[in-house]
Scaffold this motif. Structure first.
Motif, PDB file in Angstrom:
ATOM      1  N   UNK A   1      56.152  -2.116 -12.186  1.00 40.40           N
ATOM      2  CA  UNK A   1      55.052  -2.930 -11.507  1.00 40.40           C
ATOM      3  C   UNK A   1      53.834  -2.472 -11.166  1.00 40.40           C
ATOM      4  N   UNK A   2      53.789  -1.144 -10.775  1.00 40.25           N
ATOM      5  CA  UNK A   2      52.633  -0.385 -10.347  1.00 40.25           C
ATOM      6  C   UNK A   2      51.896  -0.064 -11.716  1.00 40.25           C
ATOM      7  N   UNK A   3      52.310   0.120 -13.084  1.00 37.42           N
ATOM      8  CA  UNK A   3      51.586   0.316 -13.987  1.00 37.42           C
ATOM      9  C   UNK A   3      51.177  -0.990 -14.619  1.00 37.42           C
ATOM     10  N   UNK A   4      51.906  -2.031 -14.355  1.00 35.56           N
ATOM     11  CA  UNK A   4      51.132  -3.541 -14.618  1.00 35.56           C
ATOM     12  C   UNK A   4      49.964  -3.753 -13.912  1.00 35.56           C
ATOM     13  N   UNK A   5      50.147  -3.451 -12.548  1.00 38.37           N
ATOM     14  CA  UNK A   5      49.019  -3.933 -11.891  1.00 38.37           C
ATOM     15  C   UNK A   5      47.764  -2.937 -11.993  1.00 38.37           C
ATOM     16  N   UNK A   6      47.893  -1.660 -12.344  1.00 38.53           N
ATOM     17  CA  UNK A   6      47.094  -0.913 -12.839  1.00 38.53           C
ATOM     18  C   UNK A   6      46.289  -1.420 -13.681  1.00 38.53           C
ATOM     19  N   UNK A   7      46.816  -1.818 -14.919  1.00 41.01           N
ATOM     20  CA  UNK A   7      46.415  -2.341 -16.069  1.00 41.01           C
ATOM     21  C   UNK A   7      45.463  -3.581 -16.094  1.00 41.01           C
ATOM     22  N   UNK A   8      46.496  -4.462 -15.153  1.00 44.96           N
ATOM     23  CA  UNK A   8      45.690  -5.850 -14.706  1.00 44.96           C
ATOM     24  C   UNK A   8      44.321  -5.697 -14.326  1.00 44.96           C
ATOM     25  N   UNK A   9      44.293  -4.712 -13.107  1.00 43.32           N
ATOM     26  CA  UNK A   9      43.060  -4.633 -12.194  1.00 43.32           C
ATOM     27  C   UNK A   9      41.915  -3.847 -13.265  1.00 43.32           C
ATOM     28  N   UNK A  10      42.421  -3.048 -13.801  1.00 41.07           N
ATOM     29  CA  UNK A  10      41.389  -2.176 -14.555  1.00 41.07           C
ATOM     30  C   UNK A  10      40.735  -3.284 -15.641  1.00 41.07           C
ATOM     31  N   UNK A  11      41.444  -4.145 -16.122  1.00 46.31           N
ATOM     32  CA  UNK A  11      40.999  -4.956 -17.292  1.00 46.31           C
ATOM     33  C   UNK A  11      40.203  -6.016 -16.562  1.00 46.31           C
ATOM     34  N   UNK A  12      40.708  -7.091 -15.595  1.00 40.66           N
ATOM     35  CA  UNK A  12      40.010  -8.156 -15.329  1.00 40.66           C
ATOM     36  C   UNK A  12      38.678  -7.780 -14.400  1.00 40.66           C
ATOM     37  N   UNK A  13      38.602  -6.435 -13.886  1.00 39.16           N
ATOM     38  CA  UNK A  13      37.489  -6.094 -13.045  1.00 39.16           C
ATOM     39  C   UNK A  13      36.490  -5.843 -13.946  1.00 39.16           C
ATOM     40  N   UNK A  14      36.629  -5.520 -15.290  1.00 44.98           N
ATOM     41  CA  UNK A  14      35.502  -5.018 -16.121  1.00 44.98           C
ATOM     42  C   UNK A  14      35.242  -6.036 -17.264  1.00 44.98           C
ATOM     43  N   UNK A  15      36.328  -6.821 -17.570  1.00 44.05           N
ATOM     44  CA  UNK A  15      36.361  -7.547 -18.915  1.00 44.05           C
ATOM     45  C   UNK A  15      36.824  -9.147 -18.818  1.00 44.05           C
ATOM     46  N   UNK A  16      36.260 -10.107 -19.370  1.00 42.06           N
ATOM     47  CA  UNK A  16      36.786 -11.282 -19.735  1.00 42.06           C
ATOM     48  C   UNK A  16      37.579 -11.452 -20.798  1.00 42.06           C
ATOM     49  N   UNK A  17      38.627 -11.823 -20.794  1.00 41.64           N
ATOM     50  CA  UNK A  17      39.793 -11.924 -21.830  1.00 41.64           C
ATOM     51  C   UNK A  17      40.108 -13.249 -22.327  1.00 41.64           C
ATOM     52  N   UNK A  18      39.713 -13.520 -23.583  1.00 45.23           N
ATOM     53  CA  UNK A  18      40.005 -14.964 -23.653  1.00 45.23           C
ATOM     54  C   UNK A  18      40.679 -15.012 -25.055  1.00 45.23           C
ATOM     55  N   UNK A  19      41.895 -15.632 -24.821  1.00 45.35           N
ATOM     56  CA  UNK A  19      42.872 -15.570 -25.705  1.00 45.35           C
ATOM     57  C   UNK A  19      42.829 -16.797 -26.919  1.00 45.35           C
ATOM     58  N   UNK A  20      42.664 -16.481 -28.129  1.00 41.69           N
ATOM     59  CA  UNK A  20      42.216 -17.129 -29.315  1.00 41.69           C
ATOM     60  C   UNK A  20      42.712 -18.531 -29.015  1.00 41.69           C
ATOM     61  N   UNK A  21      44.122 -18.722 -28.976  1.00 42.25           N
ATOM     62  CA  UNK A  21      44.739 -20.069 -28.744  1.00 42.25           C
ATOM     63  C   UNK A  21      45.683 -20.236 -27.673  1.00 42.25           C
ATOM     64  N   UNK A  22      45.103 -20.405 -26.387  1.00 41.55           N
ATOM     65  CA  UNK A  22      45.907 -20.390 -25.173  1.00 41.55           C
ATOM     66  C   UNK A  22      46.669 -21.494 -25.189  1.00 41.55           C
ATOM     67  N   UNK A  23      46.622 -22.454 -26.020  1.00 39.52           N
ATOM     68  CA  UNK A  23      47.524 -23.475 -25.955  1.00 39.52           C
ATOM     69  C   UNK A  23      48.711 -23.521 -26.631  1.00 39.52           C
ATOM     70  N   UNK A  24      48.802 -22.384 -27.651  1.00 37.31           N
ATOM     71  CA  UNK A  24      49.779 -22.264 -28.528  1.00 37.31           C
ATOM     72  C   UNK A  24      50.899 -21.302 -27.650  1.00 37.31           C
ATOM     73  N   UNK A  25      52.326 -22.052 -27.585  1.00 36.03           N
ATOM     74  CA  UNK A  25      53.264 -21.413 -26.671  1.00 36.03           C
ATOM     75  C   UNK A  25      53.805 -20.027 -27.501  1.00 36.03           C
ATOM     76  N   UNK A  26      53.905 -19.152 -26.809  1.00 33.57           N
ATOM     77  CA  UNK A  26      54.563 -17.857 -27.603  1.00 33.57           C
ATOM     78  C   UNK A  26      55.824 -18.046 -28.438  1.00 33.57           C
ATOM     79  N   UNK A  27      55.724 -17.527 -29.638  1.00 30.72           N
ATOM     80  CA  UNK A  27      57.040 -17.722 -30.547  1.00 30.72           C
ATOM     81  C   UNK A  27      57.419 -16.019 -30.470  1.00 30.72           C
ATOM     82  N   UNK A  28      58.689 -15.924 -30.259  1.00 28.47           N
ATOM     83  CA  UNK A  28      59.166 -14.491 -29.807  1.00 28.47           C
ATOM     84  C   UNK A  28      59.960 -13.911 -31.202  1.00 28.47           C
TER      85      UNK A  28
END
Length: 519
Positions: free
Chosen positions: A471-498
């Motif tokens: 959880x700490x690793x994930x928090x570090x990554x999330x904060x580092x990214x959203x603080x500095x970047x805007x991330x726009x998913x190419x197709x946010x309405x397409x549900x993930x296929x695993x």
């Protein structure tokens, strides 16, 4: 004299010719026997499959599984299971052809993981399935071997020093690789899942072996290390064994060294060779002053190379794929819920207000993250909907009855399904399909849920020891990214296929547009 030599030469030539003919004849007979044996086994396994398909169970669920007709209505097998479980009055179903009882009932989960823990070990069928890859590592054993490894791992992973060591590794990887990489591709599209998999593989290798595979570099796209590719392939093919309608099919292929089993054997050989190099290197250079997991285990007087290999490979599997999977799903959900991203940024600004920029590039420190209750709630909510490990199985040692009155016969596979549980209205309410971090908050503070209602990190005696570090690793990554970047998913309405695997991996990755935020 010459005549005698000529006769001798002729005799010798004749003898050689006879030997050659006999050798060729023997090879022909051997080849015939070998291919007859191979064909017979293949025919036998095919017969078993056909018998299962046509004669053993004709219920609609089993037929749908065997023919894959469920795929007409569902993109993922886990979604089909969720549908079946939601329609079941008890939240439990039985896939007869697999000998598998699957449940989404929290009371059943508590029964399996706590109340009757001793009756529901991993079991021999599971150990055989993953034995070639995980060997006798902690995730693939029961009894005394599991207790011993669990105790050792608990002592190591619970120490403050090892947690700070892990935190510093993540911090360094973010500052020296992740942020520079994303800066270099600003305005471009890249596969964020691939980035997270490379990032987490670098981290877990440094943590486990003290080795840097350098998977995350500015020169993306580039091939990952050979070890990373071999490890991925071994994980994927090991998981595919579990999808077979009969274990006999993959076991025959393994004996004959055919197809996927031949690939698996080659991949595991490369993993073994790498692990052995790391162990030999530690012995040559010394390990008493090292902080990586391998060195710490070696310092506890474990000198069995195979045992060390199994332990560390298990931690590689747990620490790499789960973090990458969790981060991929989180950013997909953020793309659909910009209000959540805004709330996290707002919380970040409040927590760091008044703190002067330091020489570590404004990196959010461990103590500051502990005050970010909304971020923690958002991650828990993301993992509720998209747990990295979608299901987990045990095998009943003796006959039993679950709390919902489902009878479990000795030897039956019993599976609890975190992915489905997160989508059960009877478990999470009518808004169960919504991404709502607020469900984890009371008076703006995070409140944990019953772990048997939320078994994302397992629960009971086998609860994940690396939960907090992940959880700490994930928090570090999330904060580092959203603080500095805007991330726009190419197709946010397409549900993930695993894709099939031991952990949830999005088929086709997660293409995103990366843009630097203005200061």
């Amino acid at each position: 004299m010459n005549h005698s030599i000529s006769n001798l030469s002729s005799s010798s030539s004749s003898s050689s010719s006879s030997s050659s003919l006999w050798f060729n004849y023997t090879c022909t007979i051997f080849s015939f026997i070998f291919f007859t044996f191979t064909f017979s086994f293949s025919l036998f396994s095919l017969s078993i499959f056909i018998l299962r398909l046509k004669l053993w169970c004709k219920c609609s669920t089993c037929q749908s599984f065997l023919t894959s007709s469920w795929s007409k209505d569902f993109n993922n097998l886990c979604d089909w299971y969720t549908h079946l479980l939601s329609k079941s009055p008890t939240g439990t179903i039985h896939i007869h052809i697999l000998g598998n009882i699957i449940t989404a009932d929290p009371k059943n989960v508590e029964h399996i993981l706590k109340t009757k823990f001793e009756n529901y070990p991993k079991g021999k069928p599971f150990s055989i399935l993953l034995g070639d890859l995980l060997g006798k590592g902690i995730f693939n054993v029961d009894g005394d071997s599991w207790k011993f490894q669990r105790k050792m791992a608990s002592l190591e992973l619970g120490s403050v020093s090892i947690r700070m060591h892990a935190f510093n590794i993540v911090k360094s990887e973010i500052q020296t690789r992740l942020i520079p990489l994303l800066n270099s591709v600003s305005g471009q599209v890249l596969d964020l899942q691939d980035v997270f998999r490379r990032f987490s593989f670098d981290n877990i290798c440094k943590f486990s072996f003290g080795f840097d595979p350098c998977c995350l570099e500015l020169s993306l796209p580039m091939p990952a290390s050979e070890f990373a590719e071999a490890f991925d392939l071994a994980s994927k093919l090991s998981a595919q064994r579990g999808l077979s309608s009969s274990s006999l099919i993959w076991k025959v292929k393994r004996v004959l060294n055919l197809g996927s089993e031949k690939e698996l054997k080659s991949a595991i050989k490369m993993v073994d060779q790498f692990a052995q190099r790391m162990i030999n290197q530690r012995r040559e250079l010394g390990f008493s002053d090292k902080s990586d997991l391998l060195s710490r285990f070696m310092a506890t007087m474990i000198d069995d190379d195979q045992y060390l290999r199994d332990i560390v490979v298990s931690f590689l599997l747990a620490g790499r794929d789960t973090v990458a999977s969790g981060l991929t799903s989180f950013f997909w959900l953020l793309s659909q819920n910009p209000k959540v991203e805004f709330a996290i940024r707002d919380e970040l600004e409040k927590v760091t207000a008044g703190i002067s920029p330091s020489d570590d590039q404004d990196f959010v420190m461990f103590d500051q993250m502990r005050e970010m209750h909304y971020l923690h709630a958002a991650l828990c909510e993301s993992l509720r909907l998209f747990p990295p490990v979608q299901l987990d199985s045990k095998f009943a040692q003796h006959d039993d009855v679950l709390p919902d009155f489902t009878f479990v016969r000795k030897g039956t596979r019993v599976t609890y399904h975190p992915y489905a549980m997160g989508r059960m209205e009877r478990v999470w309410g009518s808004d169960c399909l919504e991404f709502k971090p607020e469900r984890w908050l009371k008076n703006a503070r995070y409140v944990p849920e019953n772990p048997y209602k939320y078994p994302v990190f397992q629960a009971g005696l086998r609860v994940c020891l690396g939960k907090e570090m992940a959880l700490v690793e994930m928090k570090c990554v999330v904060l580092a990214i959203i603080k500095r970047f805007n991330i726009q998913v190419a197709d946010p309405n397409q549900a993930p296929t695993f894709a099939p695997g031991l952990t949830a991996t999005v088929r086709g990755g997660l293409p995103v547009l990366v843009q630097r935020r203005e200061a």
